[in-house]
Design a protein around this motif. Structure first.
Motif, mmCIF file in Angstrom:
data_model
loop_
_atom_site.group_PDB
_atom_site.id
_atom_site.type_symbol
_atom_site.label_atom_id
_atom_site.label_comp_id
_atom_site.label_asym_id
_atom_site.label_seq_id
_atom_site.Cartn_x
_atom_site.Cartn_y
_atom_site.Cartn_z
ATOM 1 N N ILE A 182 -11.863 113.319 11.292
ATOM 2 C CA ILE A 182 -13.039 114.102 10.915
ATOM 3 C C ILE A 182 -14.297 113.260 11.077
ATOM 4 O O ILE A 182 -14.272 112.044 10.866
ATOM 5 N N ALA A 183 -15.368 113.899 11.504
ATOM 6 C CA ALA A 183 -16.668 113.236 11.618
ATOM 7 C C ALA A 183 -17.732 114.189 11.101
ATOM 8 O O ALA A 183 -17.652 115.401 11.326
ATOM 9 N N VAL A 184 -18.720 113.650 10.421
ATOM 10 C CA VAL A 184 -19.797 114.454 9.842
ATOM 11 C C VAL A 184 -21.117 114.100 10.524
ATOM 12 O O VAL A 184 -21.408 112.928 10.766
ATOM 13 N N ASP A 185 -21.881 115.119 10.825
ATOM 14 C CA ASP A 185 -23.210 114.971 11.435
ATOM 15 C C ASP A 185 -24.219 115.578 10.462
ATOM 16 O O ASP A 185 -24.543 116.763 10.541
ATOM 17 N N PRO A 186 -24.727 114.780 9.496
ATOM 18 C CA PRO A 186 -25.633 115.336 8.475
ATOM 19 C C PRO A 186 -26.914 115.900 9.068
ATOM 20 O O PRO A 186 -27.451 116.894 8.578
ATOM 21 N N GLY A 187 -27.414 115.266 10.133
ATOM 22 C CA GLY A 187 -28.673 115.717 10.714
ATOM 23 C C GLY A 187 -28.602 117.132 11.230
ATOM 24 O O GLY A 187 -29.548 117.915 11.094
ATOM 25 N N ASN A 188 -27.456 117.483 11.843
ATOM 26 C CA ASN A 188 -27.263 118.835 12.368
ATOM 27 C C ASN A 188 -26.402 119.701 11.446
ATOM 28 O O ASN A 188 -26.017 120.805 11.820
ATOM 29 N N ASN A 189 -26.097 119.154 10.250
ATOM 30 C CA ASN A 189 -25.335 119.898 9.246
ATOM 31 C C ASN A 189 -24.021 120.460 9.784
ATOM 32 O O ASN A 189 -23.704 121.645 9.601
ATOM 33 N N GLU A 190 -23.260 119.599 10.454
ATOM 34 C CA GLU A 190 -21.986 120.033 11.026
ATOM 35 C C GLU A 190 -20.874 119.021 10.749
ATOM 36 O O GLU A 190 -21.124 117.833 10.564
ATOM 37 N N VAL A 191 -19.643 119.553 10.751
ATOM 38 C CA VAL A 191 -18.442 118.743 10.577
ATOM 39 C C VAL A 191 -17.563 118.954 11.810
ATOM 40 O O VAL A 191 -17.323 120.093 12.222
ATOM 41 N N PHE A 192 -17.063 117.856 12.395
ATOM 42 C CA PHE A 192 -16.209 117.914 13.584
ATOM 43 C C PHE A 192 -14.796 117.476 13.204
ATOM 44 O O PHE A 192 -14.630 116.435 12.557
ATOM 45 N N VAL A 193 -13.790 118.250 13.635
ATOM 46 C CA VAL A 193 -12.403 117.947 13.282
ATOM 47 C C VAL A 193 -11.536 117.908 14.534
ATOM 48 O O VAL A 193 -11.599 118.815 15.380
ATOM 49 N N ALA A 194 -10.706 116.857 14.649
ATOM 50 C CA ALA A 194 -9.720 116.769 15.729
ATOM 51 C C ALA A 194 -8.393 117.306 15.211
ATOM 52 O O ALA A 194 -7.847 116.780 14.232
ATOM 53 N N ASN A 195 -7.889 118.372 15.840
ATOM 54 C CA ASN A 195 -6.611 118.984 15.445
ATOM 55 C C ASN A 195 -5.562 118.624 16.497
ATOM 56 O O ASN A 195 -5.613 119.115 17.631
ATOM 57 N N PHE A 196 -4.585 117.751 16.130
ATOM 58 C CA PHE A 196 -3.725 117.238 17.189
ATOM 59 C C PHE A 196 -2.606 118.183 17.576
ATOM 60 O O PHE A 196 -2.090 118.121 18.691
ATOM 61 N N ILE A 197 -2.196 119.115 16.717
ATOM 62 C CA ILE A 197 -1.086 119.995 17.094
ATOM 63 C C ILE A 197 -1.525 121.037 18.117
ATOM 64 O O ILE A 197 -0.784 121.354 19.035
ATOM 65 N N GLY A 225 -8.423 110.975 17.035
ATOM 66 C CA GLY A 225 -9.653 110.408 16.508
ATOM 67 C C GLY A 225 -10.865 111.094 17.101
ATOM 68 O O GLY A 225 -10.834 111.528 18.251
ATOM 69 N N THR A 226 -11.923 111.211 16.326
ATOM 70 C CA THR A 226 -13.165 111.802 16.830
ATOM 71 C C THR A 226 -14.363 111.109 16.199
ATOM 72 O O THR A 226 -14.299 110.654 15.049
ATOM 73 N N ALA A 227 -15.427 110.996 16.977
ATOM 74 C CA ALA A 227 -16.680 110.420 16.482
ATOM 75 C C ALA A 227 -17.830 111.179 17.115
ATOM 76 O O ALA A 227 -17.734 111.626 18.260
ATOM 77 N N VAL A 228 -18.912 111.334 16.356
ATOM 78 C CA VAL A 228 -20.066 112.071 16.858
ATOM 79 C C VAL A 228 -21.266 111.126 16.958
ATOM 80 O O VAL A 228 -21.455 110.250 16.106
ATOM 81 N N ASP A 229 -22.028 111.289 18.024
ATOM 82 C CA ASP A 229 -23.230 110.494 18.271
ATOM 83 C C ASP A 229 -24.401 111.464 18.398
ATOM 84 O O ASP A 229 -24.734 111.930 19.486
ATOM 85 N N PRO A 230 -25.074 111.811 17.271
ATOM 86 C CA PRO A 230 -26.140 112.823 17.309
ATOM 87 C C PRO A 230 -27.327 112.407 18.175
ATOM 88 O O PRO A 230 -27.949 113.243 18.838
ATOM 89 N N GLY A 231 -27.623 111.100 18.211
ATOM 90 C CA GLY A 231 -28.772 110.651 18.974
ATOM 91 C C GLY A 231 -28.633 110.922 20.456
ATOM 92 O O GLY A 231 -29.602 111.288 21.131
ATOM 93 N N ASN A 232 -27.407 110.752 20.969
ATOM 94 C CA ASN A 232 -27.143 111.017 22.386
ATOM 95 C C ASN A 232 -26.456 112.357 22.605
ATOM 96 O O ASN A 232 -26.023 112.657 23.725
ATOM 97 N N ASN A 233 -26.335 113.123 21.521
ATOM 98 C CA ASN A 233 -25.747 114.473 21.595
ATOM 99 C C ASN A 233 -24.374 114.488 22.272
ATOM 100 O O ASN A 233 -24.109 115.271 23.193
ATOM 101 N N GLU A 234 -23.484 113.605 21.787
ATOM 102 C CA GLU A 234 -22.153 113.530 22.367
ATOM 103 C C GLU A 234 -21.068 113.420 21.293
ATOM 104 O O GLU A 234 -21.315 112.930 20.186
ATOM 105 N N ILE A 235 -19.878 113.900 21.661
ATOM 106 C CA ILE A 235 -18.682 113.771 20.825
ATOM 107 C C ILE A 235 -17.674 112.925 21.599
ATOM 108 O O ILE A 235 -17.435 113.161 22.784
ATOM 109 N N PHE A 236 -17.037 111.972 20.907
ATOM 110 C CA PHE A 236 -16.033 111.104 21.512
ATOM 111 C C PHE A 236 -14.671 111.399 20.874
ATOM 112 O O PHE A 236 -14.569 111.465 19.643
#
Length: 621
Positions: free
Chosen positions: A81-96, A129-140
């Motif tokens: 899970i990754a949280v992006d407070p600036g854009n008020n969003e939560v990102f989740v990696a679902n492996f199944i 695994g997931t990570a968010v980079d709001p400054g560059n507008n990307e998800i890893f």
């Protein structure tokens, strides 16, 4: 599916995938005739998202279901899970179900994601695994199965290709588990579980790119790596090690066989299968999600056998196999991904003890828990679902939305052991269940509810049962038909059989064409048995009274058939059609007498359908 990463990731993923495939091998049971309904309907259980969709049986193409009940969240074994407070969003990696789901930061309840990244073009392959980079507008995203890192636009949605992919022999990726991005230093940090290493890449790396640094070797203390967090301000990296219950900390620019600058380890730490980690430099704290259903918080500079400053644990917390954790300092909240109950729980950043979450995202009202088998009883207007979580849930036939079951069979007395196939016999008021894990068949009164014992159980060495997946009942001939995936056989029993009884007949052998038999349906009027074979993408048909190493009467197989991991099956003799649920997210329909490389007469597929690894199927005439 309660799976814990207690070995290396390779073993974990293989085990998870094996369990997952077994969960898929289910039957679309369906008992009874019924009629009188104005519209034929197809009922499909979607193992990938834990819901049931209903379609008009004459449907074709990329159509939305007429109704859906079950979880709207699309959470499926959330691993990171990754949280992006600036854009008020939560990102989740679902492996199944190989997806990234995105939610409003303040979402609560059984809410649908605002966006979902999923599909063949995405390159997602057991994302852990997931990570968010709001400054560059990307998800890893770290993908464990194909040893890759995929990068997407932050606002990506649907079946989109990644903007970059790190993959290949030079990358050093080997069972990537956790990922962290450091935009200030333009670097990505990845934990590799299979070779106990940390690899670091340029943030914009693409293709078969070698890491700029690698931390690996006996001195590092790395052991069954899970997650990673980077603290650029203090120039440190924090890593969870699952096998030795430790947190190891390194200089951000560490390279080679270097010792950690600090290690948190020992009985006082109460670390218990540490999985996810997050660092809060502003408050000088580290947050750890432990598989043992606790959240432990430490001083950022803790070292040695240090006790946590706070612990979140207890029944009220809703923690259930927490795999990852993220901290949102701006809003003073902690977000946790719970793998074992498909939920996200949110707590106050300073929560302590048996604190209830301030919000929970889950679809618990339905009682659906890894649904894999389905049967419909039109006469009594009910739907029966076999859940891999050892329950049988019963719903009104017209249920829609987050509908609670009208009855639930669950508890130690039931004898349920990863139930996969289910069939209902309204005439004799009984429900038949195939239990994969203990190779048994259990039979219940149709109206059974609660922690009830079966009225009969078929189990033992004489039965020939071997991981039974699909089950069908033929009340007219008083017989039960079972598909056994482990020994590629079909076994037939008297409907009232009980105990360690030998089958009346067994179809098995090289000549049968059985290969991973999963779904089974009997057509008494035409004296035939229909079987889906998940391992070779075929549908085989036999005489109802066939016995021994007999060839099928007909086989549907070939590139033109559209069969794609066929699992559930239903037969509609009145309309001379066969319906197949394919794990590749399609429903294909064939003429009942089709044979060879026969094209389907209709196909239901596409993003609008909501199909997600459909496993069980039933058709109401």
């Amino acid at each position: 599916m309660a799976m814990r990463r207690n070995g290396n990731l390779g073993a974990f993923i293989v085990t998870a995938f094996s369990m997952f495939l077994f969960a898929l091998f289910s039957c679309g049971g369906g008992g009874g005739g019924g009629g009188g309904l104005p519209v034929r309907e197809i009922f499909v259980v979607n193992n990938g998202v834990g819901d049931v969709s209903v379609f008009n049986a004459s449907s074709s193409g990329d159509i939305a279901p007429s109704r859906t009940f079950g979880s709207l969240t699309r959470l499926r074994s959330p691993a990171d899970i990754a949280v992006d407070p600036g854009n008020n969003e939560v990102f989740v990696a679902n492996f199944i179900n190989n997806s990234i789901t995105v939610y409003s930061r303040t979402a609560s309840g059984n809410v649908a994601p605002v966006r979902t990244i999923a599909g063949a073009s995405t390159g997602l392959d057991f994302p852990t695994g997931t990570a968010v980079d709001p400054g560059n507008n990307e998800i890893f995203v770290a993908n464990a199965f194909n040893n890759s890192i995929t990068v997407y636009n932050r606002t990506a949605s649907g079946n989109v290709a990644p903007v970059r992919t790190i993959s290949g022999a030079s990358t050093g990726l080997d069972g990537p588990a956790g990922i962290a991005v450091d935009p200030g230093n333009n670097e990505i940090f990845v934990t590799n579980n299979n070779n106990d290493s940390i690899t670091v890449y340029n943030r914009t790396a693409d293709g078969n790119a070698a890491p700029v640094r690698t931390i690996a070797g006996a001195s590092t203390g790395l052991n069954n790596l899970r997650d990673i967090a980077v603290d650029p301000g203090n120039n440190e990296i924090f890593v969870t090690n699952g096998s030795n219950n430790s947190i190891t900390v390194y200089v951000r620019t560490a390279n080679g066989n270097v010792a950690p600058v600090r290690t948190i380890s020992g009985a006082s730490t109460v670390l218990d299968g540490p999985a996810g980690i997050a660092v809060d430099p502003g408050n000088n704290e580290i947050f750890v999600a432990n598989n043992g259903n606790t959240i432990t918080v430490y001083v950022r500079t803790a070292n040695g056998n240090a006790a946590p400053v706070r612990t979140i644990s207890g029944a009220s917390t809703g923690l259930d196999g927490p795999r990852d954790i993220a901290v949102d300092t701006g809003n003073n909240e902690i977000f946790v991904a719970n793998n074992d109950n498909d939920s996200l729980t949110v707590y106050s950043r300073t929560a302590i003890g048996a604190a209830a979450p301030v919000r929970t995202i889950s679809g618990a009202g339905t009682g659906l828990n890894e649904p894999v088998g389905i049967a419909v009883d039109p006469g009594n207007n009910e739907i029966f679902v076999a859940n891999g979580g050892n329950t049988i849930t019963v719903y009104a036939r017209t249920a829609s939305g987050n509908a609670a079951p009208v009855r639930t069979i669950s508890g130690a007395n039931t004898g349920l052991s990863f139930p996969t196939g289910i069939a209902v016999d309204p005439g004799n008021n009984e429900v038949f269940v195939a239990n994969r894990l203990n190779s048994s068949l259990t039979v219940y009164a149709r109206t059974a509810d609660g922690n009830v014992a079966p009225v009969r159980t078929i189990s033992g060495a004489n039965t020939g049962l071997s991981f039974p997946i699909g089950i069908a009942v033929d009340p007219g001939n008083n017989e039960i038909f079972v598909a056994n995936v482990f020994n590629d056989s079909l076994t037939v029993y008297a409907r009232t059989a009980d105990g360690n009884v030998a089958p009346l007949r067994t179809i098995a052998g090289a000549g049968t064409g059985l290969n991973g038999p999963s779904g089974i349906k009997v057509d008494p009027g035409n004296n035939e048995i229909f079987v889906t074979n998940g391992s070779n993408n075929s549908l085989t048909v036999y005489a109802r009274t066939a016995d021994g190493n007999v060839p099928p009467l007909r086989t549907i197989a070939g590139a033109g058939t559209g069969l794609d991991l066929p699992l559930g099956i239903a037969v509609d003799p009145g309309n001379n059609e066969v319906f197949v649920a394919n794990g590749g997210n399609t429903i294909t329909v064939y003429a009942r007498t089709a044979s060879g490389n026969a094209a389907p007469v209709r196909t239901i597929s596409g993003a609008n359908t909501g199909l997600s690894i459909p496993v069980g199927l039933a058709v109401v005439p």
